[in-house]
Design a protein around this motif. Structure first.
Motif, short mmCIF file in Angstrom:
data_model
loop_
_atom_site.label_atom_id
_atom_site.label_comp_id
_atom_site.label_asym_id
_atom_site.label_seq_id
_atom_site.Cartn_x
_atom_site.Cartn_y
_atom_site.Cartn_z
N PHE A 232 0.83 -1.20 0.00
CA PHE A 232 0.00 0.00 0.00
C PHE A 232 0.87 1.25 0.00
O PHE A 232 0.63 2.20 -0.75
N GLN A 233 1.87 1.25 0.83
CA GLN A 233 2.68 2.44 1.07
C GLN A 233 3.76 2.67 0.02
O GLN A 233 4.08 3.82 -0.32
N ALA A 234 4.33 1.60 -0.52
CA ALA A 234 5.53 1.72 -1.37
C ALA A 234 5.36 2.61 -2.59
O ALA A 234 6.28 3.37 -2.92
N PRO A 235 4.22 2.58 -3.32
CA PRO A 235 4.15 3.37 -4.55
C PRO A 235 3.66 4.81 -4.36
O PRO A 235 3.48 5.52 -5.36
N LEU A 236 3.46 5.24 -3.12
CA LEU A 236 2.84 6.55 -2.89
C LEU A 236 3.85 7.68 -2.92
O LEU A 236 5.00 7.54 -2.45
N SER A 237 3.41 8.82 -3.42
CA SER A 237 4.22 10.03 -3.39
C SER A 237 4.03 10.78 -2.07
O SER A 237 4.88 11.57 -1.67
N VAL A 238 2.89 10.53 -1.39
CA VAL A 238 2.67 11.15 -0.08
C VAL A 238 3.48 10.40 0.97
O VAL A 238 3.73 9.20 0.83
N GLU A 239 3.87 11.09 2.01
CA GLU A 239 4.64 10.47 3.09
C GLU A 239 3.72 10.14 4.26
O GLU A 239 2.88 10.95 4.65
N GLY A 240 3.88 8.96 4.79
CA GLY A 240 3.06 8.55 5.92
C GLY A 240 3.58 7.24 6.49
O GLY A 240 4.60 6.70 6.03
N PHE A 241 2.88 6.72 7.47
CA PHE A 241 3.28 5.45 8.07
C PHE A 241 2.06 4.74 8.62
O PHE A 241 1.06 5.35 9.00
N TRP A 242 2.14 3.42 8.63
CA TRP A 242 1.09 2.58 9.19
C TRP A 242 1.30 2.39 10.69
O TRP A 242 2.42 2.13 11.13
N GLU A 243 0.25 2.45 11.45
CA GLU A 243 0.27 1.90 12.79
C GLU A 243 0.18 0.38 12.65
O GLU A 243 -0.32 -0.13 11.67
N TRP A 244 0.69 -0.34 13.64
CA TRP A 244 0.68 -1.79 13.58
C TRP A 244 -0.62 -2.34 14.15
O TRP A 244 -1.25 -1.73 15.00
N GLY A 245 -0.99 -3.53 13.69
CA GLY A 245 -2.16 -4.22 14.21
C GLY A 245 -3.32 -4.23 13.22
O GLY A 245 -3.35 -3.48 12.25
N ASP A 246 -4.27 -5.13 13.50
CA ASP A 246 -5.49 -5.21 12.70
C ASP A 246 -6.34 -3.97 12.97
O ASP A 246 -6.34 -3.42 14.07
N HIS A 247 -7.07 -3.53 11.96
CA HIS A 247 -7.88 -2.31 12.05
C HIS A 247 -7.03 -1.12 12.50
O HIS A 247 -7.39 -0.37 13.41
N SER A 248 -5.90 -0.95 11.85
CA SER A 248 -4.97 0.13 12.19
C SER A 248 -5.00 1.21 11.11
O SER A 248 -5.44 0.99 9.98
N ILE A 249 -4.50 2.38 11.46
CA ILE A 249 -4.66 3.60 10.66
C ILE A 249 -3.37 3.93 9.91
O ILE A 249 -2.26 3.74 10.42
N PHE A 250 -3.55 4.48 8.68
CA PHE A 250 -2.44 5.04 7.93
C PHE A 250 -2.36 6.53 8.22
O PHE A 250 -3.30 7.28 7.94
N ASN A 251 -1.25 6.93 8.81
CA ASN A 251 -1.05 8.33 9.18
C ASN A 251 -0.28 9.04 8.08
O ASN A 251 0.78 8.57 7.65
N ILE A 252 -0.77 10.19 7.66
CA ILE A 252 -0.14 10.97 6.61
C ILE A 252 0.58 12.15 7.26
O ILE A 252 0.00 12.87 8.08
N PHE A 253 1.85 12.33 6.90
CA PHE A 253 2.61 13.45 7.44
C PHE A 253 2.08 14.77 6.86
O PHE A 253 1.74 14.85 5.68
N ASP A 254 2.02 15.78 7.70
CA ASP A 254 1.62 17.10 7.22
C ASP A 254 2.67 17.64 6.28
O ASP A 254 3.88 17.51 6.52
N GLU A 255 2.22 18.24 5.19
CA GLU A 255 3.15 18.82 4.21
C GLU A 255 3.52 20.25 4.63
O GLU A 255 2.75 20.93 5.24
#
Length: 255
Positions: A232-255
Motif C-alpha cells: 500500500f505504502q511503497a508506490p505513494l508520493s505522499v509520506e506517511g506510516f502505518w500503525e501496527w495491528g489489525d484495524h490500524s490507521i495510515f497516518n499521513i505526514f503534514d506537508e
C-alpha cells in the motif's frame, strides 16, 4: 523505500532458480538490507543463508515445487514483541522488493520447508513464521508449479476496487479525500498471500472526527497484513506510516 506500481508488479513468486552462486556484491547488499532491518525493528532477527539447501532437500525432489533453492532468508521473530509477525511480513516484502531491484527472485514459504533443517540461530522463545527462498530466476521457464499458480491468479482476477471494503458511495468519498488511493489499492492487489487469498482490505473510517484509512484482515494472518501494508505504502508520493495491528490507521505526514 518507494517502488513504482510497475516494479511491484514485477515481483512474483519464483520457485525455480539457476544453480550459479550469487555475486559477492549482491550478497553484501542483501546483508546490509537485513542488518538495517534488524537494527531498526525490535523483535526481528532476520538471518541470511547463502549456498545452503538444507531446508529444501527432499521436498524439492518429491513435489517439484522449489527447485535449486540454495539461498534463503530466515524470518526469526520474538513473539513477545507487539505485532512481530506483522512486522516480519512488512519487512520481508521490503526484502523481496530489494531482490527484484537486484534482478533476483524469491518466494515466501511458510509450510513447505523442513524447519528442523533451517540453520538459523534461535532462542527457545523465538519463532520462524516463514523462510524466503531466493536466487537467480531460471532461464528455461517458470516450471510446472509457477505455471499452475499463474493460472490460479488469473482465474481469481480482482481489481483495485475489490481491495476497498465499503459501498460505492464510500469508495467515491475516499477517492475524493485521498486522490492517491487507487494507486495504493493497486499496490495491495500486488501483495502476495497464501493461495492468493488476498485477505487484507482497506476501509474509510474516522479518528476523532477526521477521515482516515484503515487496514484490516478478512481471514488471513498478521503476515499477510504486514505484506499488504508495505505494498500500500511503497508506490505513494505522499509520506506517511502505518500503525501496527489489525484495524490500524495510515497516518499521513503534514506537508
Amino acid at each position: 523505500m518507494e517502488y513504482s506500481l510497475e516494479e511491484l508488479r514485477k515481483r512474483h513468486s519464483v520457485r525455480d532458480y539457476e544453480t550459479e552462486r550469487l555475486p559477492e556484491d549482491v550478497m553484501a547488499t542483501l546483508r546490509a538490507e537485513v542488518t538495517m532491518t534488524n537494527s531498526q525493528e525490535a523483535g526481528l532477527n532476520f538471518q541470511l543463508f547463502f549456498d545452503d539447501d538444507d531446508p529444501f532437500r527432499g521436498f524439492s525432489r518429491n513435489y517439484g515445487m522449489i527447485k535449486n533453492a540454495r539461498n534463503y532468508l530466515a524470518a526469526v521473530i520474538d513473539p513477545s514483541f507487539d505485532n512481530a509477525e506483522e512486522r516480519a511480513g512488512y519487512y520481508g516484502e521490503q526484502f523481496a522488493m530489494k531482490l527484484v531491484e537486484l534482478g533476483l527472485g524469491g518466494c515466501f514459504i511458510s509450510g513447505t520447508y523442513s524447519a528442523a533443517h533451517v540453520n538459523a540461530r534461535m532462542e527457545v522463545y523465538e519463532r520462524l513464521p516463514y523462510v524466503m527462498s531466493f536466487g537467480i530466476p531460471t532461464k528455461h521457464g517458470a516450471g510446472a508449479m509457477a505455471t499452475l499458480m499463474a493460472k490460479i491468479v488469473h482465474a481469481k482476477k480482482r481489481s483495485a476496487r475489490d481491495m476497498f471494503a465499503g459501498s460505492d458511495e464510500e469508495y467515491s468519498q475516499a477517492i475524493r479525500l485521498f486522490p492517491w488511493l487507487d494507486t495504493a489499492l493497486e499496490g495491495v492487489l500486488c501483495a502476495p498471500s497464501a493461495a492468493n487469498r488476498q485477505p487484507v482490505r482497506i476501509a474509510l473510517t474516522q479518528r476523532e472526527g477526521i477521515p482516515c484509512l484503515e487496514a484490516f484482515l478478512q481471514g488471513g494472518t498478521p503476515l499477510d497484513l504486514g505484506i499488504a501494508k508495505y505494498n500500500f505504502q511503497a508506490p505513494l508520493s505522499v509520506e506517511g506510516f502505518w500503525e501496527w495491528g489489525d484495524h490500524s490507521i495510515f497516518n499521513i505526514f503534514d506537508e
